[in-house]
Scaffold this active site. Sequence first.
Site, short mmCIF file in Angstrom:
data_model
loop_
_atom_site.label_atom_id
_atom_site.label_comp_id
_atom_site.label_asym_id
_atom_site.label_seq_id
_atom_site.Cartn_x
_atom_site.Cartn_y
_atom_site.Cartn_z
N GLY A 68 0.81 -1.22 0.00
CA GLY A 68 0.00 0.00 0.00
C GLY A 68 0.84 1.26 0.00
N ASP A 118 -1.49 -13.74 -3.12
CA ASP A 118 -1.34 -12.29 -3.18
C ASP A 118 0.03 -11.88 -2.60
OD1 ASP A 118 -2.77 -9.42 -3.20
OD2 ASP A 118 -1.76 -9.66 -1.26
N LYS A 145 3.52 -10.09 -4.46
CA LYS A 145 4.25 -8.92 -3.96
C LYS A 145 5.71 -9.27 -3.69
CE LYS A 145 0.01 -7.08 -2.01
NZ LYS A 145 -0.87 -7.18 -0.84
N GLY A 181 -6.29 -0.43 1.27
CA GLY A 181 -7.32 0.58 1.51
C GLY A 181 -7.30 1.60 0.40
N1 LIG Z 1 -8.17 -2.15 -2.91
C1 LIG Z 1 -6.99 -2.01 -2.33
O1 LIG Z 1 -6.91 -1.75 -1.11
C2 LIG Z 1 -5.72 -2.14 -3.13
C3 LIG Z 1 -4.48 -2.00 -2.47
C4 LIG Z 1 -3.29 -2.07 -3.22
C5 LIG Z 1 -3.36 -2.31 -4.58
N2 LIG Z 1 -4.58 -2.47 -5.18
C6 LIG Z 1 -4.59 -2.71 -6.62
O2 LIG Z 1 -5.23 -1.61 -7.25
C7 LIG Z 1 -5.90 -2.05 -8.42
C8 LIG Z 1 -7.38 -1.64 -8.34
O3 LIG Z 1 -7.96 -2.28 -7.21
P1 LIG Z 1 -9.42 -1.86 -6.68
O4 LIG Z 1 -9.57 -2.53 -5.35
O5 LIG Z 1 -9.60 -0.39 -6.80
O6 LIG Z 1 -10.36 -2.61 -7.76
P2 LIG Z 1 -11.95 -2.47 -7.95
O7 LIG Z 1 -12.56 -1.79 -6.77
O8 LIG Z 1 -12.43 -3.81 -8.34
O9 LIG Z 1 -12.08 -1.48 -9.20
C9 LIG Z 1 -11.72 -1.85 -10.50
C10 LIG Z 1 -12.13 -0.77 -11.48
O10 LIG Z 1 -11.66 -1.16 -12.75
C11 LIG Z 1 -12.75 -1.17 -13.68
N3 LIG Z 1 -12.59 -2.26 -14.64
C12 LIG Z 1 -12.53 -3.60 -14.38
N4 LIG Z 1 -12.39 -4.27 -15.53
C13 LIG Z 1 -12.37 -3.36 -16.52
C14 LIG Z 1 -12.29 -3.43 -17.94
N5 LIG Z 1 -12.17 -4.60 -18.55
N6 LIG Z 1 -12.28 -2.29 -18.64
C15 LIG Z 1 -12.41 -1.10 -18.02
N7 LIG Z 1 -12.51 -0.96 -16.69
C16 LIG Z 1 -12.49 -2.07 -15.95
C17 LIG Z 1 -13.99 -1.38 -12.83
O11 LIG Z 1 -15.07 -0.89 -13.58
P3 LIG Z 1 -16.59 -0.87 -13.03
O12 LIG Z 1 -16.62 0.29 -12.08
O13 LIG Z 1 -17.40 -0.66 -14.26
O14 LIG Z 1 -16.80 -2.19 -12.37
C18 LIG Z 1 -13.64 -0.57 -11.59
O15 LIG Z 1 -13.94 0.78 -11.79
C19 LIG Z 1 -5.67 -3.57 -8.50
O16 LIG Z 1 -4.55 -3.84 -9.29
C20 LIG Z 1 -5.38 -3.93 -7.04
O17 LIG Z 1 -4.58 -5.10 -6.94
C21 LIG Z 1 -5.75 -2.38 -4.49
#
Ligand SMILES: NC(=O)c1ccc[n+]([C@@H]2O[C@H](COP(=O)([O-])OP(=O)(O)OC[C@H]3O[C@@H](n4cnc5c(N)ncnc54)[C@H](OP(=O)(O)O)[C@@H]3O)[C@@H](O)[C@H]2O)c1
Length: 410
Positions: A122, A189, A193, A290
Amino acid sequence: MSAADVTFRIGLLGRGTVGGAFEQLLPKHASRVELLTGLRPSISGVLTRSTGSFDEILARSELIVELIGGIEPAREYVLRAMREGRHVVTANKQLLSQHGEELWDVARAHGVQLRFEGAVAGVVPVIRVLQESLAGARIDRVHGIVNGTTNFILSEMARSGITFDEGLAEAQRLGFAEADPSEDVDGRDAAAKMAILARLAFDTPVRLDQVRYEGIEQIQPDDLEYARELGLGLKLVGTAERVGEGLSVRVHPLFLYPGHPLASVNGPFNAVTVESPAITEITMSGPGAGGPQTATAVLGDVISAMIPPASTPPTTQQLELVHDVVSAFYLHLEVADQPGVLAQVAQALALHHVSVKSVVQKGLGQQARLVMVVHPVLESRFAAAMGDIADLEVLRRPPRAIRVLEEQFG
Ligand SMILES: NC(=O)c1ccc[n+]([C@@H]2O[C@H](COP(=O)([O-])OP(=O)(O)OC[C@H]3O[C@@H](n4cnc5c(N)ncnc54)[C@H](OP(=O)(O)O)[C@@H]3O)[C@@H](O)[C@H]2O)c1
């Protein structure tokens, strides 16, 4: 100069947990970033499954932030953006751990930056530290608690004796685990990393499929109970270390003695230790996931990409330096052992609005020792109270005070 000349346009791919938080964070920092860089960042377009066109967004952006996750279409978008000369910021550990070399090759070939601080731990700045601060150190070993979900579950199991299933349900209830937590609890996961950290620390290509991993589903409450009696704590730890002329990268549950820097990392926190003969050991810890936290790491990468390398930007603030701060204190007094002494000390403290949190009194023959901790108070007030106490006739030696940090994390 027109507004268009100073606008730095950022195309946002994905508006979920992290993308949505980034979209909210950016305008709050736009003025400061403009002062730092001369360019005002703004979102030029947003792509989700239902809105936006990648081609149109790319055409009107200087930098692409990829927060879709997964492999395709994220890989295709990141490659196309870099081939067309755009910097890319991503938090996508899946993509980097499986296709990192291809992406870094393209970034180098096209002279663009590919930054990814949010992909590991993060907002904890482990990528920068490995790539920049420790670029001159020969690293022997990296240990990491790099999955907050499993660390939370293990912490709860140890704290209240619950089962793995109960710990997982609690993590889901509090938002520390996804609806489908399988990649977190089976160690995959964390393995992704660790592949990225190992690549940076040891300057060797490491892919996710080369990392051995085990999860925490098999851990029983009595494993933790017996371990506690032996003074051990259980964590899901990733290790990347030199073994002979080779490199081992693995993730598995691991017992730690309390003196280890990772032993006290509890709840959803992440931490990474880096060991090298030149530096002994460095530990970095903080929130590992987060939306707002990861978005902060993403924005840090965006700002870094906007600033020319190796320059320290001019300051943008004139903050006043404050010397009179609030602190709690430990106070050690040696006094005559006679009635009313504690009342005199208490009166001197009360006069300056210093309130006592805890007190211990011990007789020492003709003398007594009064040791107390006072609640946080302005240091000037505490100093005034100390002045009055030092003048008390019952005092046998000058008073001693040491500040106390009250916060506890985890
Ligand atoms: N969540 C965390 O705490 C966290 C922490 C560190 C790293 N990450 C990384 O950050 C990245 C995003 O995570 P997140 O938790 O924000 O994911 P998420 O909440 O699932 O959001 C994904 C977004 O991408 C869009 N999307 C998915 N498939 C798509 C496609 N084929 N074309 C266009 N848009 C698409 C979704 O669209 P819709 O809105 O239409 O569904 C949504 O807006 C990932 O790589 C994750 O590993 C996340």
